[in-house]
Write a protein that holds these residues in place. Structure first.
Motif, PDB file in Angstrom:
ATOM      1  N   GLY A  41      18.520  97.480 -17.428  1.00 28.72           N
ATOM      2  CA  GLY A  41      19.388  98.250 -18.306  1.00 28.72           C
ATOM      3  C   GLY A  41      20.388  99.012 -17.474  1.00 28.72           C
ATOM      4  O   GLY A  41      20.305  99.033 -16.240  1.00 28.72           O
ATOM      5  N   SER A  66      23.139 111.969  -1.536  1.00 24.42           N
ATOM      6  CA  SER A  66      23.619 111.374  -0.291  1.00 24.42           C
ATOM      7  C   SER A  66      24.010 112.452   0.712  1.00 24.42           C
ATOM      8  O   SER A  66      24.367 113.564   0.313  1.00 24.42           O
ATOM      9  N   GLY A  74      16.941 101.912  -9.732  1.00 22.20           N
ATOM     10  CA  GLY A  74      17.537 101.270  -8.551  1.00 22.20           C
ATOM     11  C   GLY A  74      16.518 100.497  -7.742  1.00 22.20           C
ATOM     12  O   GLY A  74      16.692 100.318  -6.534  1.00 22.20           O
ATOM     13  N   HIS A  75      15.463 100.001  -8.407  1.00 18.67           N
ATOM     14  CA  HIS A  75      14.356  99.343  -7.685  1.00 18.67           C
ATOM     15  C   HIS A  75      14.725  97.972  -7.135  1.00 18.67           C
ATOM     16  O   HIS A  75      14.016  97.422  -6.309  1.00 18.67           O
ATOM     17  N   ASN A  88      23.020 106.812   5.996  1.00 23.05           N
ATOM     18  CA  ASN A  88      23.009 105.806   7.042  1.00 23.05           C
ATOM     19  C   ASN A  88      21.624 105.247   7.301  1.00 23.05           C
ATOM     20  O   ASN A  88      21.098 105.268   8.413  1.00 23.05           O
ATOM     21  N   ARG A 148      28.353  97.343   5.058  1.00 20.09           N
ATOM     22  CA  ARG A 148      27.417  98.152   5.848  1.00 20.09           C
ATOM     23  C   ARG A 148      27.153  97.366   7.122  1.00 20.09           C
ATOM     24  O   ARG A 148      27.024  96.137   7.085  1.00 20.09           O
ATOM     25  N   ALA A 201      20.209 112.026   2.197  1.00 23.56           N
ATOM     26  CA  ALA A 201      20.000 111.293   3.459  1.00 23.56           C
ATOM     27  C   ALA A 201      21.156 110.328   3.611  1.00 23.56           C
ATOM     28  O   ALA A 201      21.921 110.120   2.663  1.00 23.56           O
ATOM     29  N   LYS A 203      17.019 100.529  -0.876  1.00 16.44           N
ATOM     30  CA  LYS A 203      16.027 101.595  -0.707  1.00 16.44           C
ATOM     31  C   LYS A 203      14.971 101.559  -1.817  1.00 16.44           C
ATOM     32  O   LYS A 203      13.780 101.772  -1.565  1.00 16.44           O
TER      33      LYS A 203
END
Ligand SMILES: NC(=O)c1ccc[n+]([C@@H]2O[C@H](COP(=O)([O-])OP(=O)(O)OC[C@H]3O[C@@H](n4cnc5c(N)ncnc54)[C@H](O)[C@@H]3O)[C@@H](O)[C@H]2O)c1
Length: 369
Positions: free
Chosen positions: A63, A131, A15-16, A188, A199, A186, A20
């Motif tokens: 990928g 989350s 998820g780079h 928000n 958002r 974590a 985040k």
């Protein structure tokens, strides 16, 4: 910083290209880690990832986490010491539109990462990002603790509750003597460079940059807002402790941790919009609350972060006002500043990380050592 755990380490971040993940990859690179990122593409245009030209500074792998073979190959070839798993379908509204992709990405994706870890001996530590929405939400006024019921009515929240259960099963079944793992919860998270749909901060950025009022769905909903660097400091501290074989005060191996702001930071969406507008000179800051959607969204969600404080000595650094200032300044720089200049947004991002670390040092945060 972080016991110098990341200098020269091989760190794999899924998820780079997301909000985040791009901040985490930038921070790790700044600390001297050798970073590989794995994502299925860049989720937004513009994006924090592309604004920094981060692909020039890390190994940028593409990928689908739902594809077990591709996932395994990427991890086995890179031979990481540490993995931070952030890749996910991360949006509640999209999870109503496409529950199948949401469950596949967030459950199967979690399982595929953990399966790959089973077959990659180099891995010493794994941090699975789920989350705050993994908890069964009953609108309680006190914060959720790590021992509270998992749940989630909407597909996104349910998928994150499932991801927690899958991770705990792998920890207990396969990793008792293997890599040290933990999950983190974590929510928000705000900060510069987020352009995700639905958002509030990206909604403000998009609307105000176009000179339009921002549409606000749930102005009176309260959330534990925190700057993106706050939970990341918690994830990095936890990773350092896991790498350090769970040195004092507590071994976090196999545990779940909440990372959130101080209990007093629980502002409404409307307050966020008003505070952002004050730090965003030159933009229209109008708010339109007429178009509230019928989608179910909880109005109250708080985390109790006592466990992170007790086990890791972690607590949030910033006030609400500072959180908003960091966020607004990033977008202001992007839209009004020198965003076209090579490296400008990378330099600005690294400058914000340095400023945040500086404040954390002044406030004697343990991870700054
Ligand atoms: N932003 C928040 O406020 C928040 C709150 C709670 C939890 N989280 C969690 O933190 C993590 C990161 O969130 P974010 O805000 O950066 O999300 P994001 O949407 O900005 O980024 C998601 C990332 O995952 C990747 N991805 C999505 N599906 C994929 C797939 N099938 N295969 C490979 N890559 C895929 C995207 O390419 C992107 O890099 C997620 O797990 C999210 O659920 C975020």
């Amino acid at each position: 910083m972080f016991l110098n755990a990341y200098r020269g380490r091989r760190v794999f971040v899924t998820g780079h290209t997301g909000f985040k993940g791009s901040w985490l990859a930038a921070w790790l690179t700044q600390m001297g880690a050798k970073v590989a990122g794995f994502s299925d593409g860049v989720p937004t245009k513009p994006s924090h990832f592309e604004s920094m030209h981060l692909a020039n500074h890390i190994e940028d792998l593409r990928g689908d986490i739902r594809d077990r073979q591709t996932m395994s190959r990427a991890i086995q070839q890179f031979k990481p010491d540490v993995i931070f798993h952030l890749a996910a379908q991360a949006l509640v509204r999209k999870s109503y539109e496409d529950p199948v992709t949401t469950f596949e990405s967030n459950m199967l994706g979690t399982m595929n990462v953990l399966e790959a870890v089973r077959h990659t001996p180099s891995v010493e530590a794994v941090i699975m990002i789920t989350s705050d929405k993994c908890y069964r939400n009953n609108e309680q006024v006190w914060g959720y603790r790590e021992t509270d019921h998992l749940g989630g009515a909407d597909p996104y929240s349910a998928s994150k509750g499932c991801a927690e259960i899958i991770a705990q099963s792998y920890f207990k079944s396969f990793f008792k003597n293997g890599p040290a793992c933990a999950t983190v919860r974590a929510g928000n998270v705000i900060g510069g460079g987020d352009w995700a749909q639905d958002r509030i901060v990206p909604d403000c950025a998009r609307a105000w940059a176009a000179g339009k009022p921002v549409t606000v769905r749930s102005p009176w909903a309260t959330r534990p807002w925190q700057l993106v660097l706050e939970p990341l400091s918690g994830y990095l501290l936890l990773g350092a402790r896991l790498l350090d074989n769970g040195s004092a005060p507590f071994n976090p191996r196999g545990e779940a941790y909440n990372f959130g702001p101080a209990a007093t930071v629980n502002n409404t969406v409307a307050e966020v919009v008003q505070a952002l507008a004050m730090h965003w000179p030159g933009f229209s800051s109008k708010m339109d609350t007429s178009g509230q959607a019928g989608m179910k969204e909880c109005t109250l969600l708080k985390l109790c972060c006592d466990k992170a404080l007790a086990h890791l000595h972690w607590k949030a650094t910033l006030t609400f006002e500072e959180t908003i200032r960091f966020t607004a300044e990033w977008y202001h720089r992007f839209y009004k500043g020198l965003a076209g200049t090579p490296n400008d947004m990378l330099d600005f991002t690294l400058g914000q990380i340095a400023a945040y670390v500086n404040l954390a040092e002044q406030r004697a945060q343990i991870w700054t050592k």
